[in-house]
Write an enzyme that holds these catalytic residues in place. Structure first.
Site, PDB file in Angstrom:
ATOM      1  N   GLU A  80      39.120  53.877  41.728  1.00 41.82           N
ATOM      2  CA  GLU A  80      38.487  53.286  40.550  1.00 41.82           C
ATOM      3  C   GLU A  80      38.276  54.390  39.518  1.00 41.82           C
ATOM      4  OE1 GLU A  80      37.387  51.292  37.811  1.00 41.82           O
ATOM      5  OE2 GLU A  80      37.384  49.957  39.560  1.00 41.82           O
ATOM      6  N   ASP A 130      42.387  44.222  35.050  1.00 45.90           N
ATOM      7  CA  ASP A 130      42.161  43.887  33.644  1.00 45.90           C
ATOM      8  C   ASP A 130      43.313  43.015  33.148  1.00 45.90           C
ATOM      9  OD1 ASP A 130      41.819  43.876  30.833  1.00 45.90           O
ATOM     10  OD2 ASP A 130      40.798  45.802  30.911  1.00 45.90           O
ATOM     11  N   LYS A 134      45.153  39.655  25.279  1.00 45.44           N
ATOM     12  CA  LYS A 134      45.770  39.576  23.954  1.00 45.44           C
ATOM     13  C   LYS A 134      47.246  39.956  24.062  1.00 45.44           C
ATOM     14  CE  LYS A 134      41.568  40.551  21.342  1.00 45.44           C
ATOM     15  NZ  LYS A 134      40.886  41.459  20.389  1.00 45.44           N
ATOM     16  N   ASP A 166      42.087  35.666  37.483  1.00 49.49           N
ATOM     17  CA  ASP A 166      41.553  34.400  36.967  1.00 49.49           C
ATOM     18  C   ASP A 166      42.158  34.061  35.606  1.00 49.49           C
ATOM     19  OD1 ASP A 166      40.235  36.511  35.704  1.00 49.49           O
ATOM     20  OD2 ASP A 166      38.394  35.381  35.398  1.00 49.49           O
ATOM     21  N   PHE A 205      33.375  39.641  38.566  1.00 48.36           N
ATOM     22  CA  PHE A 205      34.456  39.264  37.661  1.00 48.36           C
ATOM     23  C   PHE A 205      34.869  37.819  37.909  1.00 48.36           C
ATOM     24  CE2 PHE A 205      34.920  43.897  38.191  1.00 48.36           C
ATOM     25  CZ  PHE A 205      34.820  44.285  36.867  1.00 48.36           C
ATOM     26  N   GLU A 206      34.896  37.436  39.195  1.00 48.11           N
ATOM     27  CA  GLU A 206      35.247  36.063  39.535  1.00 48.11           C
ATOM     28  C   GLU A 206      34.180  35.089  39.043  1.00 48.11           C
ATOM     29  OE1 GLU A 206      36.838  33.586  43.457  1.00 48.11           O
ATOM     30  OE2 GLU A 206      36.389  35.731  43.581  1.00 48.11           O
TER      31      GLU A 206
END
Length: 224
Positions: A80, A130, A134, A166, A205-206
């Site tokens: 990470e 990530d 866009k 997702d 995040f989910e």
């Protein structure tokens, strides 16, 4: 001729860390952190031969922390780049006295290319990278052909690559790229998506995606 600079899948921002996370980064890093300058000898790092799992982009460490706690017979390496998440996982590792967890705070692509031998892992996890949603930013997405080939090379024969997102268009991109890699065989009967694995806890995040009305798509592949 100058080599073109690789587009990274992340941007390091001046994120906020808590006092506890700062303390963990200073005091606990020697016990759990790895500063890689030479090839990584995982048997020496963990002091044993055991099944090995790598999680790339572990965020706050919910998945890898839970797995390390419940599977002491498996060695876990987490990568990470964001210090707040690293600090949080360090605190969890200390609290659980985890001997089967190590952490790297570097670019995962560089780590795999320069420091990890082929056929090092039994499982590689990339959950909710990530999405760079866009259109002009999609070139930054981690899951593309060269990365998938690199990750596949680091799996042992029969090892598993698991992905989740997702964002539907990213899921479709993942599917197309992974299905096209000759080293990988889909674990889905129709070469599409698989059920959410029982071991994966719901990450923040989910939960955020669920609040936004997003679906979740899981993919799984075996190394031929």
């Amino acid at each position: 001729m100058q080599t073109p600079r690789r587009i990274r899948s992340f941007v390091l921002r001046a994120g906020r860390t808590t006092r506890a996370q700062d303390r963990a980064l200073g005091e606990l890093w020697p016990a759990y952190g790895l500063d890689l300058e030479t090839p990584l000898d995982l048997a020496a790092v963990f002091g044993r031969q055991a099944p090995r799992c790598l999680e790339i982009g572990f965020g706050a460490g919910e998945v890898i922390g839970s797995l390390a706690e419940t599977n002491p017979h498996i060695d876990y390496l987490g990568i990470e780049v964001h210090r707040a998440g690293v600090g949080r996982l360090l605190l969890r590792a200390q609290q659980g006295a985890l001997r089967n967890l190590r952490i790297v705070c570097q670019d995962a692509v560089e780590v795999l290319r320069e420091h990890v031998a082929d056929q090092s892992f039994d499982e590689i996890l990339v959950f909710f990278p990530d999405p760079w949603h866009k259109k002009r930013h999609r070139k930054r997405r981690l899951i593309e052909a060269s990365f998938v080939a690199l990750a596949a090379a680091k799996l042992r024969a029969g090892g598993t690559l698991r992905l989740a997102t997702d964002w539907q268009d990213y899921a479709e991109q993942m599917l197309a790229v992974c299905n096209a890699d000759p080293a990988l065989a889909s674990l889905s009967a129709d070469a599409t998506y698989v059920p959410r694995p029982d071991f994966r806890p719901v990450t923040r995040f989910e939960r955020r995606g669920e609040r936004l009305g997003h679906g979740v798509w899981d993919l799984a592949y075996s190394r031929r």
